[in-house]
Write an enzyme that holds these catalytic residues in place. Structure first.
Site, PDB file in Angstrom:
ATOM      1  N   ASP A   2      36.269 -31.632   6.447  1.00  0.00           N
ATOM      2  CA  ASP A   2      36.462 -32.853   5.674  1.00  0.00           C
ATOM      3  C   ASP A   2      37.028 -32.472   4.308  1.00  0.00           C
ATOM      4  O   ASP A   2      36.497 -31.565   3.643  1.00  0.00           O
ATOM      5  CB  ASP A   2      35.139 -33.593   5.504  1.00  0.00           C
ATOM      6  N   HIS A  20      48.375 -44.066  -1.758  1.00  0.00           N
ATOM      7  CA  HIS A  20      48.207 -43.668  -0.360  1.00  0.00           C
ATOM      8  C   HIS A  20      49.383 -42.868   0.181  1.00  0.00           C
ATOM      9  O   HIS A  20      49.203 -42.064   1.104  1.00  0.00           O
ATOM     10  CB  HIS A  20      47.968 -44.915   0.503  1.00  0.00           C
ATOM     11  N   ASN A  59      43.822 -40.739  -3.212  1.00  0.00           N
ATOM     12  CA  ASN A  59      44.353 -42.062  -2.871  1.00  0.00           C
ATOM     13  C   ASN A  59      44.229 -43.035  -4.044  1.00  0.00           C
ATOM     14  O   ASN A  59      45.148 -43.809  -4.338  1.00  0.00           O
ATOM     15  CB  ASN A  59      43.613 -42.624  -1.653  1.00  0.00           C
ATOM     16  N   ASP A  61      48.913 -39.526   2.157  1.00  0.00           N
ATOM     17  CA  ASP A  61      49.512 -39.245   3.467  1.00  0.00           C
ATOM     18  C   ASP A  61      50.218 -37.887   3.463  1.00  0.00           C
ATOM     19  O   ASP A  61      50.142 -37.130   4.447  1.00  0.00           O
ATOM     20  CB  ASP A  61      50.507 -40.341   3.829  1.00  0.00           C
ATOM     21  N   GLU A 119      40.133 -38.389   6.610  1.00  0.00           N
ATOM     22  CA  GLU A 119      40.486 -37.057   6.109  1.00  0.00           C
ATOM     23  C   GLU A 119      39.680 -35.972   6.812  1.00  0.00           C
ATOM     24  O   GLU A 119      39.516 -34.860   6.294  1.00  0.00           O
ATOM     25  CB  GLU A 119      40.256 -36.982   4.601  1.00  0.00           C
TER      26      GLU A 119
END
Length: 302
Positions: free
Chosen positions: A172, A185, A180, A189, A215
């Site tokens: 994680d 975002h 973000n 990405d 994530e």
């Protein structure tokens, strides 16, 4: 431009086998030929053909059983055309029910055969594309959660049946929400795509990596025990933190779990890895925790 499609022809009649092979090769295809169904099964495993042209009535393993065996548990099997002397309507139905995409009767017209082969190959490519699209995460190009469920179940079955090792790593990204929130975002990405690329580059060819969700990423390590899976997890965390990702410092935490006799279901391995990941996060992030340690800590605090 890649090599011409490879077609496997299987027929116990040598004259038919040679004639079909000659016609296909003249049309520009590569061909491997088998004299019976058992030999065809071996050649299919060895060559991974793009299409099969099979006789129905063959010794050792008939065409129907061969077709069923090739399509079983295969999300994207090669298309099959039956070429048979059987002409009853029910024969065609049985052939299609076995998984074939087409059925031709002998004697056959050579031009019609070539045309049907071309159509079947186009159908096979479309089906392979659909199967691929259904199995990968569009954002990262990694295998998706549905694939994880299927492959984990299969891996657990092998580990249980043969007594082989099986490890997993649940990763994680630390503080990903802040990327973000502060940078948008699109930047998030970009980070996810780069992390996916780093994971792929730092894994063995036998290891499978999946986007678990958000994530989180999951790595399946067949043959892995505790120390070897921990080593892989630490290597992956080092690769993530080695240099900025999309211009940002990124670290990850990981939970490691290993299949053990006391576990009974694949979901329990996932739960163990998730518990270990929670322990890694609780202990300060950017580190790896082993599932047994996480269970002990949970039992102590619970």
């Amino acid at each position: 431009m890649g090599p011409a499609p490879l077609i496997l022809v299987a027929d116990d009649d040598e004259d038919i086998r040679l004639l079909v092979t000659m016609r296909l090769e003249r049309a520009g295809y590569r061909v491997v030929a088998a004299r019976n169904g058992d030999e065809a099964m071996q050649l299919a495993a060895e060559h991974d053909p793009d299409l099969l042209v099979l006789d129905v009535s063959m010794p050792v393993l008939n065409g129907h059983d061969l077709c069923l065996a090739l399509t079983a548990d295969n999300p994207s099997p090669p298309p099959v055309i039956f070429l048979s002397g059987r002409t009853m309507p029910n024969d065609r139905v049985l052939g299609l029910e076995a998984g074939a995409v087409d059925y031709m009767t002998k004697p056959f017209d050579a031009k019609e055969l070539i045309t049907r082969v071309a159509v079947a190959l186009r159908t096979g490519r479309r089906m392979a594309t659909l199967a691929h699209d259904a199995s990968v995460d569009r954002m990262t190009g990694l295998l998706n959660r549905a694939q994880l469920d299927d492959r984990l179940s299969q891996a657990v079955g092998r580990a249980t049946a043969f007594g082989t090792g099986l490890g997993c790593v649940l990763l994680d990204l630390d503080h990903f929400k802040s990327i973000n929130d502060h940078f948008g975002h699109l930047t998030g990405d970009d980070v996810l795509r780069e992390i996916a690329a780093r994971l792929r580059r730092n894994l063995r060819s036998d290891d499978a990596v999946f986007r678990y969700g958000g994530e989180e990423f999951f790595v399946l390590v067949e043959g892995g025990d505790g120390p070897s899976t921990m080593f892989i997890a630490e290597k992956l965390l080092a690769a993530i933190a080695a240099e900025p990702v999309a211009g940002h410092e990124v670290t990850a935490s990981a939970g490691v779990a290993v299949w053990a006799p006391e576990l009974t279901r694949p979901a329990e391995l996932l739960q163990a890895a998730d518990a270990a990941l929670y322990e890694a996060k609780r202990s300060g992030r950017a580190q790896v925790a082993l599932a047994t340690q996480a269970r002990a800590a949970s039992a102590t605090t619970g």
